[in-house]
Design a protein around this motif. Structure first.
Motif, PDB file in Angstrom:
ATOM      1  N   GLU A 267     -76.530 -27.491  37.083  1.00 25.88           N
ATOM      2  CA  GLU A 267     -76.685 -26.743  35.840  1.00 25.88           C
ATOM      3  C   GLU A 267     -78.075 -26.102  35.741  1.00 25.88           C
ATOM      4  O   GLU A 267     -79.062 -26.622  36.249  1.00 25.88           O
ATOM      5  N   TRP A 268     -78.116 -24.952  35.095  1.00 25.89           N
ATOM      6  CA  TRP A 268     -79.356 -24.271  34.775  1.00 25.89           C
ATOM      7  C   TRP A 268     -80.094 -25.062  33.677  1.00 25.89           C
ATOM      8  O   TRP A 268     -79.433 -25.613  32.817  1.00 25.89           O
ATOM      9  N   PRO A 269     -81.414 -25.245  33.652  1.00 22.38           N
ATOM     10  CA  PRO A 269     -82.414 -24.630  34.511  1.00 22.38           C
ATOM     11  C   PRO A 269     -82.778 -25.443  35.745  1.00 22.38           C
ATOM     12  O   PRO A 269     -83.602 -25.001  36.540  1.00 22.38           O
ATOM     13  N   ARG A 270     -82.197 -26.667  35.892  1.00 27.86           N
ATOM     14  CA  ARG A 270     -82.498 -27.474  37.076  1.00 27.86           C
ATOM     15  C   ARG A 270     -82.136 -26.719  38.349  1.00 27.86           C
ATOM     16  O   ARG A 270     -82.828 -26.820  39.368  1.00 27.86           O
ATOM     17  N   TYR A 271     -81.076 -25.944  38.301  1.00 24.08           N
ATOM     18  CA  TYR A 271     -80.655 -25.137  39.449  1.00 24.08           C
ATOM     19  C   TYR A 271     -81.783 -24.197  39.880  1.00 24.08           C
ATOM     20  O   TYR A 271     -82.079 -24.060  41.073  1.00 24.08           O
ATOM     21  N   GLN A 272     -82.402 -23.548  38.907  1.00 23.84           N
ATOM     22  CA  GLN A 272     -83.474 -22.613  39.199  1.00 23.84           C
ATOM     23  C   GLN A 272     -84.634 -23.315  39.906  1.00 23.84           C
ATOM     24  O   GLN A 272     -85.207 -22.787  40.877  1.00 23.84           O
ATOM     25  N   GLN A 273     -84.962 -24.507  39.452  1.00 21.02           N
ATOM     26  CA  GLN A 273     -86.052 -25.264  40.061  1.00 21.02           C
ATOM     27  C   GLN A 273     -85.720 -25.642  41.500  1.00 21.02           C
ATOM     28  O   GLN A 273     -86.557 -25.509  42.408  1.00 21.02           O
ATOM     29  N   LEU A 274     -84.483 -26.103  41.725  1.00 20.33           N
ATOM     30  CA  LEU A 274     -84.068 -26.515  43.063  1.00 20.33           C
ATOM     31  C   LEU A 274     -83.995 -25.326  44.014  1.00 20.33           C
ATOM     32  O   LEU A 274     -84.384 -25.421  45.181  1.00 20.33           O
ATOM     33  N   ALA A 275     -83.510 -24.206  43.525  1.00 23.43           N
ATOM     34  CA  ALA A 275     -83.410 -23.015  44.374  1.00 23.43           C
ATOM     35  C   ALA A 275     -84.791 -22.578  44.839  1.00 23.43           C
ATOM     36  O   ALA A 275     -84.997 -22.257  46.023  1.00 23.43           O
ATOM     37  N   ARG A 276     -85.750 -22.559  43.923  1.00 19.83           N
ATOM     38  CA  ARG A 276     -87.106 -22.153  44.286  1.00 19.83           C
ATOM     39  C   ARG A 276     -87.760 -23.145  45.237  1.00 19.83           C
ATOM     40  O   ARG A 276     -88.608 -22.783  46.058  1.00 19.83           O
ATOM     41  N   ALA A 277     -87.371 -24.414  45.135  1.00 21.29           N
ATOM     42  CA  ALA A 277     -87.967 -25.451  45.973  1.00 21.29           C
ATOM     43  C   ALA A 277     -87.357 -25.495  47.369  1.00 21.29           C
ATOM     44  O   ALA A 277     -87.876 -26.192  48.241  1.00 21.29           O
ATOM     45  N   GLY A 278     -86.259 -24.790  47.585  1.00 19.76           N
ATOM     46  CA  GLY A 278     -85.628 -24.779  48.900  1.00 19.76           C
ATOM     47  C   GLY A 278     -84.612 -25.874  49.103  1.00 19.76           C
ATOM     48  O   GLY A 278     -84.377 -26.318  50.239  1.00 19.76           O
ATOM     49  N   ALA A 279     -83.962 -26.317  48.024  1.00 20.18           N
ATOM     50  CA  ALA A 279     -82.982 -27.398  48.125  1.00 20.18           C
ATOM     51  C   ALA A 279     -81.665 -26.938  48.745  1.00 20.18           C
ATOM     52  O   ALA A 279     -80.855 -27.768  49.157  1.00 20.18           O
ATOM     53  N   PHE A 280     -81.429 -25.625  48.791  1.00 17.47           N
ATOM     54  CA  PHE A 280     -80.193 -25.073  49.359  1.00 17.47           C
ATOM     55  C   PHE A 280     -80.540 -24.166  50.546  1.00 17.47           C
ATOM     56  O   PHE A 280     -81.590 -23.524  50.567  1.00 17.47           O
ATOM     57  N   ASP A 281     -79.625 -24.110  51.520  1.00 15.93           N
ATOM     58  CA  ASP A 281     -79.797 -23.145  52.612  1.00 15.93           C
ATOM     59  C   ASP A 281     -79.632 -21.711  52.084  1.00 15.93           C
ATOM     60  O   ASP A 281     -80.361 -20.801  52.468  1.00 15.93           O
ATOM     61  N   ILE A 282     -78.654 -21.538  51.212  1.00 17.67           N
ATOM     62  CA  ILE A 282     -78.346 -20.247  50.627  1.00 17.67           C
ATOM     63  C   ILE A 282     -77.898 -20.505  49.187  1.00 17.67           C
ATOM     64  O   ILE A 282     -77.298 -21.544  48.904  1.00 17.67           O
ATOM     65  N   TYR A 283     -78.238 -19.594  48.283  1.00 21.00           N
ATOM     66  CA  TYR A 283     -77.897 -19.852  46.881  1.00 21.00           C
ATOM     67  C   TYR A 283     -77.535 -18.563  46.163  1.00 21.00           C
ATOM     68  O   TYR A 283     -78.046 -17.480  46.467  1.00 21.00           O
ATOM     69  N   HIS A 284     -76.624 -18.699  45.207  1.00 20.35           N
ATOM     70  CA  HIS A 284     -76.136 -17.592  44.389  1.00 20.35           C
ATOM     71  C   HIS A 284     -77.193 -17.213  43.376  1.00 20.35           C
ATOM     72  O   HIS A 284     -77.771 -18.080  42.712  1.00 20.35           O
ATOM     73  N   SER A 285     -77.468 -15.920  43.237  1.00 18.42           N
ATOM     74  CA  SER A 285     -78.512 -15.491  42.324  1.00 18.42           C
ATOM     75  C   SER A 285     -78.178 -14.130  41.732  1.00 18.42           C
ATOM     76  O   SER A 285     -77.204 -13.477  42.136  1.00 18.42           O
ATOM     77  N   GLY A 286     -78.962 -13.715  40.745  1.00  9.88           N
ATOM     78  CA  GLY A 286     -78.740 -12.427  40.097  1.00  9.88           C
ATOM     79  C   GLY A 286     -80.046 -11.837  39.633  1.00  9.88           C
ATOM     80  O   GLY A 286     -81.074 -12.524  39.565  1.00  9.88           O
ATOM     81  N   TRP A 287     -80.009 -10.547  39.287  1.00 10.60           N
ATOM     82  CA  TRP A 287     -81.246  -9.881  38.899  1.00 10.60           C
ATOM     83  C   TRP A 287     -80.960  -8.753  37.919  1.00 10.60           C
ATOM     84  O   TRP A 287     -79.986  -8.019  38.058  1.00 10.60           O
ATOM     85  N   MET A 288     -81.811  -8.664  36.912  1.00 10.13           N
ATOM     86  CA  MET A 288     -81.848  -7.535  35.993  1.00 10.13           C
ATOM     87  C   MET A 288     -83.291  -7.066  35.964  1.00 10.13           C
ATOM     88  O   MET A 288     -84.176  -7.827  35.550  1.00 10.13           O
ATOM     89  N   PRO A 289     -83.588  -5.847  36.412  1.00  9.09           N
ATOM     90  CA  PRO A 289     -84.985  -5.426  36.538  1.00  9.09           C
ATOM     91  C   PRO A 289     -85.662  -5.211  35.190  1.00  9.09           C
ATOM     92  O   PRO A 289     -85.008  -5.011  34.174  1.00  9.09           O
ATOM     93  N   ASP A 290     -86.988  -5.228  35.226  1.00  8.89           N
ATOM     94  CA  ASP A 290     -87.777  -5.010  34.016  1.00  8.89           C
ATOM     95  C   ASP A 290     -87.909  -3.534  33.670  1.00  8.89           C
ATOM     96  O   ASP A 290     -88.090  -3.171  32.517  1.00  8.89           O
ATOM     97  N   TYR A 291     -87.855  -2.685  34.678  1.00  7.33           N
ATOM     98  CA  TYR A 291     -88.062  -1.257  34.462  1.00  7.33           C
ATOM     99  C   TYR A 291     -87.128  -0.461  35.379  1.00  7.33           C
ATOM    100  O   TYR A 291     -86.677  -0.953  36.417  1.00  7.33           O
TER     101      TYR A 291
END
Length: 501
Positions: A382-406
């Motif tokens: 679950e988010w936000p723990r997922y975000q922390q684990l993804a940044r730490a390298g807990a997964f080989d590959i991970y699902h993500s998304g992006w909405m730009p600022d500009y």
């Protein structure tokens, strides 16, 4: 005397008050702050973009910024001068001058609110005001992105007489945009009335907008289905949209959204560090199947970190890998001497990326497993723990998304390449960093776009991530609502000013 007393209230008389044109809207978006120096999530952007004026703005169908409150130009690579229109005011009657511009940007940069826009303007060294209609931005180094950054809600101009310099004002608004704030109940509703003093290209074509902030998709569907609102956005599911499309009662309008999804490798993973593993996954991913099977073709397959519609965009992954191919992926892995099947842990989160996330990662696992080249294990957090684990390298590959600022290609590329970027996963490339430096400094847009194309090719070859799809921004409205297409920003918020009925 009796006849004179009746004259002002009879139908058809010239002094009869015209009926106001009111647009009733609803969304499930949450609004964090009405202060442009605060966090600017999508829900907040919707109100900020309608209440405030920026120096420059993005106009429908125009790929580059156009004047709003000012005309701006580079006098030198590190000097950007904005000349304000004369006679600008705020709804409270205060004059809008270059002093307000200077105050607005210096206040935002000083507050540095988490989730706010201060990080966008790190290239700004100082702002000076030679006179009350001139604001000069002096940059630390050339930054061709500045015109685009000035169109964002983070670049909104506020009244320095109204706003405190050292704290946010999250529940009030005093801007010079197309609307002024008439009433606001945080988490529930906002009432916007036309600001007749607005002078710019986004003048309101209606008199008032009543925005309801609803709790869930069911409430949003009920509101539009029963006619309680004229338009609904952000929250309707695929099945709701299909039902609303039936018959001729509603308009269902879609525009290309700047929101994207992708699968990112983390370079702390021994397998993900191998270029052949990343390239083989990129070679196998069938985006068309994901779009059709998972999302009922409500999304568009994506072949670059940068979606179509942005300057210099190129389908670099299509060019590099052509169609999905097991044979080509096998050749890539064998050429690197990699034993198959390669084990991969694929991370995903159940709610943050929408209802389709579970089916999407299941489809990717099916595709990779079916090739016989990979053995994928799914891991849900679950988010936000997922975000922390993804940044730490807990997964080989991970699902993500992006909405730009500009609204610029750079907003999709710098977060991938630069250390500390929001999408950084340990990827390092001297070539990519050099190209980023060049495109930021380039003063000619055609040169920038050429560099951006080359940068996308480098990312496709290195495959630190694999793009999956581009979202579509969908709005449902009654048949009497006009100009829906021009109201939809690619950054997924609604600008109400063009709407009529």
């Amino acid at each position: 005397m009796a006849a004179c007393g009746k004259s002002g209230n009879q139908p058809g008389q010239g002094n009869e008050t015209p009926k106001q044109l009111v647009i009733r809207a609803a969304s499930t978006d949450k609004v964090t702050s009405l202060d442009p120096a605060g966090p600017y999530d999508v829900g907040s952007r919707t109100l900020l973009s309608n209440l405030y004026q920026t120096l420059l703005t993005m106009a429908p169908g125009k790929p580059t910024p156009v004047p709003d409150a000012a005309d701006c130009q580079y006098d030198a690579p590190t000097t950007y001068t904005c000349s304000l229109k004369s006679g600008l005011t705020f709804p409270n009657g205060d004059k809008l001058t270059s002093s307000d511009v200077k105050f607005s940007f210096e206040r935002m940069l000083r507050l540095k609110v988490p989730g706010g826009g201060a990080a966008l303007f790190t290239s700004v060294a100082s702002i000076t005001t030679p006179d009350e209609l001139t604001a000069v931005f002096t940059l630390k180094k050339p930054d061709a992105r500045l015109p685009y950054l000035l169109t964002t809600t983070a670049g909104s101009i506020v009244d320095e007489q109204f706003y405190p310099a050292a704290e946010l004002l999250p529940d009030k608004a005093m801007g010079s945009g197309p609307y002024q704030l008439a009433a606001y109940q945080p988490g529930a509703s906002a009432s916007l009335t036309k600001f007749k003093g607005y002078r710019g290209p986004r003048a309101a074509q209606n008199d008032r907008v009543e925005l309801s902030m609803l709790a869930d998709p069911a409430a949003l569907n009920q509101a539009i289905s029963t006619g309680k609102v004229d338009l609904a956005f952000h929250g309707l599911g695929a099945s709701d949209l299909e039902k609303l499309r039936e018959g001729d009662k509603y308009q269902v309008v879609q525009a290309a959204s700047a929101e994207t999804r992708f699968f990112s490798f983390h370079f702390k993973s021994a397998n993900a560090r191998k270029p052949a593993v990343r390239r083989a996954v990129a070679q196998l991913l069938d985006r068309q199947a994901i779009a059709k099977k998972v999302y009922g073709d409500q999304v568009t397959p994506l072949y670059s970190p940068v979606p179509p519609g942005f300057g210099g965009q190129a389908d670099a992954f299509r060019t590099e890998y052509k169609d999905p191919s097991k044979a080509a992926a096998t050749t890539i892995l064998r050429g690197a001497g990699i034993t198959t099947p390669v084990p991969l842990t694929l991370g995903w989160t159940p709610t943050h990326y929408g209802a389709g996330a579970k089916a999407e990662v299941a489809e990717v696992k099916r595709q990779l497993d079916a090739s016989g080249l990979f053995r994928v294990t799914l891991r849900s957090v679950e988010w936000p723990r997922y975000q922390q684990l993804a940044r730490a390298g807990a997964f080989d590959i991970y699902h993500s998304g992006w909405m730009p600022d500009y609204p610029d290609s750079d907003a999709y590329l710098v977060p991938i390449v630069r250390e500390g970027g929001a999408l950084q996963n340990g990827y390092r490339s001297q070539t990519a960093n050099k190209l980023v430096d060049q495109e930021i400094a380039a003063q000619n847009q055609l040169d920038r776009e050429r560099i951006v194309e080359n940068l996308q090719a480098v990312i496709a070859r290195d495959a630190p991530l694999v793009p999956s799809w581009q979202n579509r921004f969908t709005v449902v409205a009654g048949q009497d609502v006009e100009n829906l297409e021009t109201a939809l920003s690619p950054l997924s918020f609604v600008t109400f000013s063009t709407l009529k009925k």
